[in-house]
Design a protein around this motif. Sequence first.
Motif, mmCIF file in Angstrom:
data_model
loop_
_atom_site.group_PDB
_atom_site.id
_atom_site.type_symbol
_atom_site.label_atom_id
_atom_site.label_comp_id
_atom_site.label_asym_id
_atom_site.label_seq_id
_atom_site.Cartn_x
_atom_site.Cartn_y
_atom_site.Cartn_z
ATOM 1 N N THR A 1 0.802 -1.223 0.000
ATOM 2 C CA THR A 1 0.000 0.000 0.000
ATOM 3 C C THR A 1 0.833 1.272 0.000
ATOM 4 O O THR A 1 0.330 2.331 -0.354
ATOM 5 C CB THR A 1 -0.924 0.032 1.228
ATOM 6 N N HIS A 2 2.114 1.169 0.397
ATOM 7 C CA HIS A 2 2.914 2.386 0.466
ATOM 8 C C HIS A 2 4.379 2.018 0.677
ATOM 9 O O HIS A 2 4.690 1.105 1.430
ATOM 10 C CB HIS A 2 2.441 3.266 1.633
ATOM 11 N N GLU B 1 6.780 0.703 -10.168
ATOM 12 C CA GLU B 1 6.554 0.876 -11.599
ATOM 13 C C GLU B 1 5.293 1.653 -11.930
ATOM 14 O O GLU B 1 5.287 2.422 -12.904
ATOM 15 C CB GLU B 1 6.495 -0.492 -12.285
ATOM 16 N N ASN B 2 4.196 1.489 -11.162
ATOM 17 C CA ASN B 2 2.966 2.119 -11.644
ATOM 18 C C ASN B 2 2.997 3.646 -11.543
ATOM 19 O O ASN B 2 2.249 4.325 -12.242
ATOM 20 C CB ASN B 2 1.708 1.500 -11.022
ATOM 21 N N LEU C 1 -9.918 7.920 -6.159
ATOM 22 C CA LEU C 1 -8.802 7.914 -5.222
ATOM 23 C C LEU C 1 -7.999 9.203 -5.366
ATOM 24 O O LEU C 1 -7.959 9.803 -6.447
ATOM 25 C CB LEU C 1 -7.910 6.687 -5.435
ATOM 26 N N PRO C 2 -7.361 9.654 -4.284
ATOM 27 C CA PRO C 2 -6.652 10.939 -4.329
ATOM 28 C C PRO C 2 -5.348 10.854 -5.104
ATOM 29 O O PRO C 2 -4.422 10.125 -4.727
ATOM 30 C CB PRO C 2 -6.402 11.265 -2.851
ATOM 31 N N VAL D 1 -1.534 2.671 -4.635
ATOM 32 C CA VAL D 1 -2.937 2.297 -4.799
ATOM 33 C C VAL D 1 -3.643 3.306 -5.694
ATOM 34 O O VAL D 1 -4.411 2.945 -6.596
ATOM 35 C CB VAL D 1 -3.631 2.171 -3.436
ATOM 36 N N ALA D 2 -3.372 4.600 -5.486
ATOM 37 C CA ALA D 2 -3.957 5.626 -6.343
ATOM 38 C C ALA D 2 -3.455 5.508 -7.772
ATOM 39 O O ALA D 2 -4.206 5.722 -8.734
ATOM 40 C CB ALA D 2 -3.655 7.021 -5.782
#
Length: 445
Positions: free
Chosen positions: A93-94, A103-104, A294-295, A323-324
């Motif tokens: 998640t972080h 990568e994303n 999502l922010p 996640v965002a």
Amino acid sequence: MTAPQVSRPQARVLRTEIPGPRSRELHQRRATAVAAGVSSVLPIYVAEASGGVLHDVDGNSLIDLGSGIAVTNVGNSAPEVVDPVRRQVAEFTHTCFMVTPYENYLQVCEELAALTPGSHDKRSALFNSGAEAVENAVKIARRATGRQAIVVFDHAYHGRTNLTMALTAKSVPYKHGFGPFAPEIYRVPMSYPARDRRSGAEAARDAVDRIEKQLGADSVAAVLIEPIQGEGGFIEPARGFLPAIADWCRDNGVLFVADEIQTGFCRTGAWFACEHEDVVPDLITTAKGIAGGLPLAAVTGRAELMDAMPPGSLGGTYGGNPVACAAALGSIRAMRDRDLAAAARAIGDLAFPRLRALAEETGVIFDVRGRGAMIGIEFTKPGTAEPDPELTARIARACHAQGVVILTCGTYGNVIRLLPPLVISHPLLDEGLAVLESAVREHAR
């Protein structure tokens, strides 16, 4: 128009009054826990949302013509967003991109380089909110040009942080009592065709004249503008205004910064509103519709400008959260695969003729404007240009009571803005518009 894959029926259902008893109970709890400065347009408490419908805790289903202020462009709970988010949460998640990257984040920046206007070499930096993106665009512009002055426009809205309050035009509720504000912010007239009756070229000459006489071009780092103003009243400048301002910027070494936070990601019938007049910004700020709820936010700009920033000068602990980023990649895929730019144009094709006919019929609508699925309806007292915020508020309350979520905006509080999810079905949109039309007719008497 492609219908979303959703688990709940896409229909308006009223089982209680709006808000219902459970929502009212929660609202009483809110008063003892949530700061009064955080307001809500409609105090129904949402239990689930899907596509173009909000399902509340009392069993009501409301038609959503607000999209969380142009955020859920791909609809709520879009599978293209939900599935990659679930996968990413299960993986991690972080980490903080500034500590150990992933990568994303790169993939989102690559998509932004490909999607935003212009074929030049681009770089992006990711943040959490639109206000953060705008603040960082100002930082980049000042550092890259060595100049200080930032030019903004009447009716502009750019955020609620200290710097963005200075950039925002409207005093109440955004600025009053919160000063002092950041310096070196200068405001010039916006093209407002319904009121100033000028061509884009004429309005641009006026704005440029103010800049040159009051500042001098060589002191201006950037001109910051919303291609269609959002909170200020969905004001679309006259054709030719944006290109003329962009040309002046280019001729004078000033950066043209497009705030596409509300207009971006297919909302106006193009991926970005600047494309309607082939304007290519030096920097573009995005947020809202980028990540399906999502922010996430971004500044994307010319490589030489973005790379002029020293290492460590951009970023933030949560900026570009994985996640965002997963949500953004899914949201962009949904927009591309479903051709949501075309869906936005179809929404406008359905709504604009009906609303303009309603204006002729009732005499209380001063202007119907916007592009695609970004639609503004300005209300004034009959036969005048005097804003009528009281009528606007009554119409909005009437729609809310009938299970249709609409928003108001405008410097004078006299504009209803429609921002339906781009995946909304035509029958659902038709029903929402019918409720709005009925409310206007009833309260215009």
